[in-house]
Scaffold this motif. Structure first.
Motif, mmCIF file in Angstrom:
data_model
loop_
_atom_site.group_PDB
_atom_site.id
_atom_site.type_symbol
_atom_site.label_atom_id
_atom_site.label_comp_id
_atom_site.label_asym_id
_atom_site.label_seq_id
_atom_site.Cartn_x
_atom_site.Cartn_y
_atom_site.Cartn_z
ATOM 1 N N ARG A 1 18.126 11.294 9.769
ATOM 2 C CA ARG A 1 19.582 11.447 9.905
ATOM 3 C C ARG A 1 20.326 10.834 8.721
ATOM 4 N NH1 ARG A 1 20.114 10.108 16.333
ATOM 5 N NH2 ARG A 1 19.381 12.137 17.056
ATOM 6 N N ARG A 2 19.854 9.663 8.295
ATOM 7 C CA ARG A 2 20.497 8.990 7.166
ATOM 8 C C ARG A 2 20.360 9.849 5.895
ATOM 9 N NH1 ARG A 2 18.459 4.481 8.050
ATOM 10 N NH2 ARG A 2 16.616 4.583 6.743
ATOM 11 N N ILE A 3 19.158 10.343 5.620
ATOM 12 C CA ILE A 3 18.928 11.146 4.415
ATOM 13 C C ILE A 3 19.738 12.436 4.455
ATOM 14 C CG2 ILE A 3 17.192 12.495 3.163
ATOM 15 C CD1 ILE A 3 15.172 10.266 3.892
ATOM 16 N N LYS A 4 19.844 13.058 5.625
ATOM 17 C CA LYS A 4 20.614 14.300 5.736
ATOM 18 C C LYS A 4 22.073 14.101 5.323
ATOM 19 C CE LYS A 4 17.946 17.010 8.980
ATOM 20 N NZ LYS A 4 17.965 17.815 10.190
ATOM 21 N N TRP B 1 23.062 12.142 2.872
ATOM 22 C CA TRP B 1 23.121 11.747 1.466
ATOM 23 C C TRP B 1 23.548 12.906 0.573
ATOM 24 C CZ3 TRP B 1 17.922 8.728 0.433
ATOM 25 C CH2 TRP B 1 17.961 7.508 1.110
ATOM 26 N N THR B 2 24.031 12.531 -0.607
ATOM 27 C CA THR B 2 24.358 13.510 -1.639
ATOM 28 C C THR B 2 23.065 14.074 -2.228
ATOM 29 O OG1 THR B 2 24.324 11.874 -3.409
ATOM 30 C CG2 THR B 2 26.452 12.242 -2.288
ATOM 31 N N ARG B 3 23.188 15.182 -2.898
ATOM 32 C CA ARG B 3 22.038 15.780 -3.585
ATOM 33 C C ARG B 3 21.444 14.798 -4.604
ATOM 34 N NH1 ARG B 3 19.340 20.004 -5.026
ATOM 35 N NH2 ARG B 3 18.765 20.314 -7.192
ATOM 36 N N ALA B 4 22.303 14.115 -5.346
ATOM 37 C CA ALA B 4 21.828 13.165 -6.361
ATOM 38 C C ALA B 4 20.993 12.055 -5.730
ATOM 39 C CB ALA B 4 23.015 12.581 -7.120
ATOM 40 N N LYS B 5 21.450 11.562 -4.614
ATOM 41 C CA LYS B 5 20.723 10.488 -3.945
ATOM 42 C C LYS B 5 19.378 10.985 -3.409
ATOM 43 C CE LYS B 5 21.743 6.653 -0.862
ATOM 44 N NZ LYS B 5 22.737 6.072 0.030
ATOM 45 N N LYS B 6 19.344 12.191 -2.858
ATOM 46 C CA LYS B 6 18.077 12.767 -2.382
ATOM 47 C C LYS B 6 17.114 12.955 -3.551
ATOM 48 C CE LYS B 6 20.152 15.216 1.482
ATOM 49 N NZ LYS B 6 20.523 16.522 2.037
ATOM 50 N N LYS B 7 17.625 13.454 -4.664
ATOM 51 C CA LYS B 7 16.781 13.669 -5.848
ATOM 52 C C LYS B 7 16.198 12.341 -6.333
ATOM 53 C CE LYS B 7 17.059 16.388 -10.136
ATOM 54 N NZ LYS B 7 15.961 15.780 -10.765
ATOM 55 N N THR B 8 16.984 11.298 -6.302
ATOM 56 C CA THR B 8 16.522 9.974 -6.709
ATOM 57 C C THR B 8 15.422 9.470 -5.776
ATOM 58 O OG1 THR B 8 18.687 9.500 -7.648
ATOM 59 C CG2 THR B 8 17.285 7.614 -7.197
ATOM 60 N N LEU B 9 15.563 9.699 -4.475
ATOM 61 C CA LEU B 9 14.520 9.325 -3.519
ATOM 62 C C LEU B 9 13.242 10.104 -3.803
ATOM 63 C CD1 LEU B 9 13.584 7.868 -0.901
ATOM 64 C CD2 LEU B 9 14.438 9.872 0.336
ATOM 65 N N ILE B 10 13.364 11.399 -4.027
ATOM 66 C CA ILE B 10 12.207 12.249 -4.315
ATOM 67 C C ILE B 10 11.471 11.743 -5.560
ATOM 68 C CG2 ILE B 10 11.552 14.572 -5.095
ATOM 69 C CD1 ILE B 10 13.949 15.543 -3.251
ATOM 70 N N GLU B 11 12.230 11.314 -6.541
ATOM 71 C CA GLU B 11 11.648 10.789 -7.784
ATOM 72 C C GLU B 11 11.133 9.361 -7.617
ATOM 73 O OE1 GLU B 11 14.966 11.320 -10.391
ATOM 74 O OE2 GLU B 11 14.571 13.467 -10.648
#
Length: 97
Positions: free
Chosen positions: A67-70, A72-82
């Motif tokens: 729920r928290r990740i959903k 998030w902004t795209r930039a923040k998700k991309k940073t987590l993925i990286e």
């Protein structure tokens, strides 16, 4: 409680889909790729690629994280993925300002 996993798929249009499963995340991603549910967000955005997984001992922790990740902004998700946790912390701090 049973172990659970969150996962993030990158869709063909560049968007991200965040999901939760108690099964193998690779198997779940394959189901999205196959387009088994025409009402699913990923159906018209295939092909999809599994870009992130995280496992939790407790399902309630996985649900809260999903729920928290959903939100998030795209930039923040991309940073987590990286897995750039230093930048992720900075992005989280900015959100509070």
């Amino acid at each position: 409680m049973t172990r659970a996993h969150i996962f993030i798929l990158q869709c063909a249009d560049g968007s991200f889909y965040t999901g939760l499963t108690r099964r193998d995340p690779v198997e779940r991603a394959s189901e999205h790729e196959q387009g088994l549910d025409p009402h699913c967000f990923t159906y018209s955005r295939r092909p999809v690629t599994l870009v992130y997984t995280e496992s939790f001992e407790r399902v309630d922790e996985a649900i809260a994280t999903e729920r928290r990740i959903k939100g998030w902004t795209r930039a923040k998700k991309k940073t987590l993925i990286e897995r750039d946790y230093e930048t992720l912390v900075r992005l989280a701090s900015r959100a509070k300002e």
